[in-house]
Design a protein around this motif. Structure first.
Motif, PDB file in Angstrom:
ATOM      1  N   UNK A 133       0.839  -1.210   0.000  1.00 15.88           N
ATOM      2  CA  UNK A 133       0.000   0.000   0.000  1.00 15.88           C
ATOM      3  C   UNK A 133       0.870   1.253   0.000  1.00 15.88           C
ATOM      4  N   UNK A 134       1.874   1.274   0.864  1.00 13.33           N
ATOM      5  CA  UNK A 134       2.757   2.441   0.928  1.00 13.33           C
ATOM      6  C   UNK A 134       3.507   2.626  -0.378  1.00 13.33           C
ATOM      7  N   UNK A 135       3.889   1.504  -1.004  1.00 16.20           N
ATOM      8  CA  UNK A 135       4.589   1.572  -2.290  1.00 16.20           C
ATOM      9  C   UNK A 135       3.666   2.149  -3.368  1.00 16.20           C
ATOM     10  N   UNK A 136       2.418   1.671  -3.384  1.00 15.35           N
ATOM     11  CA  UNK A 136       1.457   2.188  -4.356  1.00 15.35           C
ATOM     12  C   UNK A 136       1.192   3.678  -4.133  1.00 15.35           C
ATOM     13  N   UNK A 137       1.068   4.062  -2.868  1.00 13.42           N
ATOM     14  CA  UNK A 137       0.832   5.472  -2.549  1.00 13.42           C
ATOM     15  C   UNK A 137       2.000   6.336  -3.009  1.00 13.42           C
ATOM     16  N   UNK A 138       3.219   5.867  -2.763  1.00 17.00           N
ATOM     17  CA  UNK A 138       4.409   6.609  -3.207  1.00 17.00           C
ATOM     18  C   UNK A 138       4.430   6.735  -4.724  1.00 17.00           C
ATOM     19  N   UNK A 139       4.054   5.655  -5.416  1.00 18.30           N
ATOM     20  CA  UNK A 139       4.075   5.670  -6.883  1.00 18.30           C
ATOM     21  C   UNK A 139       3.078   6.689  -7.427  1.00 18.30           C
ATOM     22  N   UNK A 140       1.876   6.727  -6.827  1.00 20.27           N
ATOM     23  CA  UNK A 140       0.863   7.691  -7.280  1.00 20.27           C
ATOM     24  C   UNK A 140       1.325   9.115  -6.988  1.00 20.27           C
ATOM     25  N   UNK A 141       1.829   9.333  -5.773  1.00 21.76           N
ATOM     26  CA  UNK A 141       2.292  10.672  -5.410  1.00 21.76           C
ATOM     27  C   UNK A 141       3.428  11.147  -6.307  1.00 21.76           C
ATOM     28  N   UNK A 142       4.337  10.256  -6.627  1.00 17.67           N
ATOM     29  CA  UNK A 142       5.470  10.616  -7.478  1.00 17.67           C
ATOM     30  C   UNK A 142       5.010  10.940  -8.892  1.00 17.67           C
ATOM     31  N   UNK A 143       4.072  10.143  -9.408  1.00 14.61           N
ATOM     32  CA  UNK A 143       3.564  10.385 -10.762  1.00 14.61           C
ATOM     33  C   UNK A 143       2.873  11.744 -10.843  1.00 14.61           C
ATOM     34  N   UNK A 144       2.118  12.075  -9.811  1.00 12.78           N
ATOM     35  CA  UNK A 144       1.398  13.351  -9.796  1.00 12.78           C
ATOM     36  C   UNK A 144       2.371  14.512  -9.606  1.00 12.78           C
ATOM     37  N   UNK A 167      -6.319   7.307   0.104  1.00 10.02           N
ATOM     38  CA  UNK A 167      -6.986   7.088   1.391  1.00 10.02           C
ATOM     39  C   UNK A 167      -8.079   6.031   1.286  1.00 10.02           C
ATOM     40  N   UNK A 168      -8.799   6.028   0.160  1.00 11.35           N
ATOM     41  CA  UNK A 168      -9.878   5.054  -0.026  1.00 11.35           C
ATOM     42  C   UNK A 168      -9.360   3.620   0.003  1.00 11.35           C
ATOM     43  N   UNK A 169      -8.206   3.394  -0.631  1.00 16.20           N
ATOM     44  CA  UNK A 169      -7.706   2.023  -0.779  1.00 16.20           C
ATOM     45  C   UNK A 169      -6.735   1.600   0.329  1.00 16.20           C
ATOM     46  N   UNK A 170      -6.730   2.333   1.431  1.00 21.05           N
ATOM     47  CA  UNK A 170      -5.920   1.915   2.573  1.00 21.05           C
ATOM     48  C   UNK A 170      -6.390   0.543   3.046  1.00 21.05           C
ATOM     49  N   UNK A 171      -5.486  -0.396   3.319  1.00 19.77           N
ATOM     50  CA  UNK A 171      -5.894  -1.755   3.716  1.00 19.77           C
ATOM     51  C   UNK A 171      -6.704  -1.786   5.010  1.00 19.77           C
ATOM     52  N   UNK A 172      -6.565  -0.753   5.828  1.00 13.52           N
ATOM     53  CA  UNK A 172      -7.347  -0.697   7.068  1.00 13.52           C
ATOM     54  C   UNK A 172      -8.834  -0.537   6.789  1.00 13.52           C
ATOM     55  N   UNK A 173      -9.200  -0.130   5.581  1.00 12.84           N
ATOM     56  CA  UNK A 173     -10.606   0.095   5.249  1.00 12.84           C
ATOM     57  C   UNK A 173     -11.348  -1.186   4.863  1.00 12.84           C
TER      58      UNK A 173
END
Length: 603
Positions: A133-144, A167-173
């Motif tokens: 999840x953190x890796x995916x979040x970093x990838x999206x943030x970097x692309x943007x 935030x929607x796809x956080x595994x805690x959800x």
């Protein structure tokens, strides 16, 4: 042995009975949920739920253009992404293949309360889920972050909606990837999930088919009893507002009365939650005759009500009533948030009309210059505002649900997903929290007023630039001449203090004082001295912009309330005998908190 068998058999029967009862309850709740979802207003404009197609086209085109003109950057991102993903997967696979359900703790973990459970750091499966999840979040943030070809507002919107996706796809959800929820389901034999489904159905029913988590126990508070309970009387009522005169708490009061105008997006009792944090009660304890406006919660019949109606039938009428009751020629005024914005327009209009009824004005977290719209930039572009205009043209009002949802998603982790996890997956009841109860007790906005505010004040920035036309006058911030004070709050995401400062500097007043409180839009204002919680900053620098002011600012421990009151006292005249509501012969219409504040949202 036989006794043990009987005990086991009895326990099995009890478990089976509990299971059957839960299954029956879930079936009943499922039927209720289907019925509740059927209440959803399908006529709601789709533009209120997301940006227009042109936004996606611009973002997609910018990304495609970036990919074609600089493929090396994209390849570099992909290689780094897959390398880290493979490393995490291999680590987890080795541990699980060896039967290790606990591995050495991962030390490289962000300080994120969502991942407080130790299993996110030591269990191979949950650690892999969190890392990915953190890796995916970093990838999206970097692309943007690296995206070119968009202007600043478009870039800001892409960043905002990207955060929403992250935030929607956080595994805690999700139940299958939330160790806390899974553990509680096992410990309670599934009862937590049944309770969670009941909470989910309740929220969908409460919002007529829409979903927004309940943040506070709806049965814990009663306005007028355990919150909003300071003693007073309703001394005036018209279609726009009720005016409350509060009972004095001192034998002497200052001659000049104080009139507070709260925002009409929410209800006035944010300033009177409980005695220990009530600004209304504290003001009375300092020796003032206090009037507070309680705004009407509009229904569709208010479709044509505009900002001029708020000024003429709200501000002007409240001031005139306070003057009549006290026999004074002037009052001091306070405006909070949007009520402060409108107060600035009212003051400029009164100046042009030669009306000196207001002696001084204080502004709480008030934006008057919208050249930088902060986090609301996302919602102040034409696609959203066009959708709001279409909606209010059809319905007459902007329903409170849309404002509540917008405010919540500005802080989605804390106000949407966190409460949803606790309520729907953990089966917890919402807390008895007065501030969150108030936050959920929001109001509708008249159609014309909502469009005026968004088009004229926010998008055109009329007050600060070309002028705002109201009640036969074109008014500017520079028209305001009386003594003024503005309170900004340091971490405000609704009315950023710097932008509050920028507009405040444009006032024509020679006597201007700015204070910055610690904390945010609500906690920075509702900050009683007794708590000794948040401090504040002051500075003599005005006219050089917010950065210069902040650089020269001095920090002070404790609440800003006493500093404001010392300023107000100098502008409030000599002491006179305390004024009791009704003693002047003015008609009493009822007890505080009045009737308007008790009205719920009307679809």
């Amino acid at each position: 042995m036989a006794q043990g068998d009987d005990t086991t058999e009895t326990g099995t029967e009890e478990n089976l009975d509990r299971l059957n009862a839960n299954l029956a309850r879930m079936e009943e709740l499922s039927k209720r949920m289907v019925a509740a979802l059927g209440q959803k207003d399908l006529a709601t404009d789709a533009g209120l739920t997301g940006p227009g197609q042109d936004f996606y086209m611009k973002a997609g085109s910018a990304y495609l253009n970036d990919m074609m003109t600089n493929p090396g950057k994209l390849i570099g991102h992909q290689v780094a992404y897959w390398g880290r993903a493979l490393e995490h997967f291999t680590e987890a696979q080795k541990a699980l293949a060896a039967g290790q359900l606990e591995i050495p703790e991962d030390e490289d973990v962000p300080d994120d309360p969502r991942f407080a459970n130790p299993m996110w750091r030591t269990h191979p499966y949950f650690r892999l889920v969190r890392q990915q999840y953190e890796l995916n979040a970093d990838a999206i943030n970097m692309a943007v972050k690296d995206l070119d070809g968009l202007d600043s507002k478009e870039k800001q919107r892409v960043e905002f909606f990207s955060r929403q996706i992250i935030d929607l796809f956080a595994p805690t959800n999700y139940l299958a990837t939330n160790p806390d929820a899974l553990q509680k389901a096992v410990e309670t034999e599934g009862q937590s999930l049944v309770d969670g489904l009941e909470n989910l159905v309740r929220d969908i029913e409460a919002h007529h088919g829409e979903l927004l988590p309940t943040l506070s126990d709806p049965d814990a508070f009663t306005v007028g009893e355990n919150i909003g309970a300071t003693q007073g009387k309703v001394v005036f009522r018209n279609r726009m507002m009720e005016l409350i005169q509060y009972a004095p708490l001192t034998e002497k009061v200052h001659k000049t009365p104080l009139v507070i105008f709260p925002p009409w997006i929410n209800k006035f009792y944010i300033l009177d939650l409980k005695p220990k944090n009530s600004l209304i009660r504290w003001v009375l304890e300092q020796g003032y005759t206090l009037f507070v406006v309680s705004w009407k919660n509009p229904d569709p019949s208010y479709a044509d009500v505009g900002l001029e109606d708020y000024v003429e039938e709200g501000y002007v009428q409240a001031v005139e009533t306070a003057k009549e009751i006290t026999g004074e020629k002037q009052v001091n005024a306070v405006g909070y948030c949007i009520a402060g914005t409108t107060l600035s327009a009212a003051l400029a209009w009164m100046q042009k009309r030669g009306d000196k009824s207001i002696k001084s004005a204080t502004f709480f977290t008030t934006l008057t210059d919208f050249s930088d719209q902060g986090e609301f930039t996302v919602f102040l572009q034409d696609d959203f505002v066009d959708a709001i205009e279409r909606q209010v043209t059809e319905k007459g009002i902007l329903n409170s649900y849309f404002m509540s949802k917008t405010m919540s998603f500005l802080r989605a982790r804390d106000l949407v997903y966190g409460p949803a996890v606790k309520s729907y997956m953990m089966g917890e009841a919402p807390p008895a929290f007065d501030l969150l109860y108030w936050n959920g007790d929001s109001t509708n906005l008249p159609g014309r007023m909502a469009v005026q505010y968004l088009r004229e004040l926010c998008q055109k920035n009329a007050l600060a630039e070309d002028g705002f036309k109201i009640l036969g006058e074109t008014v500017h911030l520079r028209d305001i001449k009386l003594p003024v004070m503005s309170i900004g709050t340091k971490t405000d995401h609704i009315a950023p203090w710097r932008q509050c400062f920028v507009g405040f500097e444009k006032f024509g007043s020679k006597d201007k004082t700015f204070i910055m409180s610690e904390s945010g839009h609500i906690a920075g204002i509702v900050n009683p001295p007794s708590k000794k919680k948040y401090g504040h900053f002051t500075s003599g620098e005005m006219g050089q912009g917010p950065d210069a002011w902040e650089e020269a600012a001095e920090f002070h421990e404790g609440s800003w309330w006493p500093r404001w009151e010392a300023w107000l006292k100098k502008r409030s005249g000599a002491q006179v005998a305390a004024r009791v509501p009704g003693e002047s012969g003015h008609e009493i219409l009822g007890d505080a908190p009045g009737t308007y504040v008790l009205e719920g949202s009307t679809s």
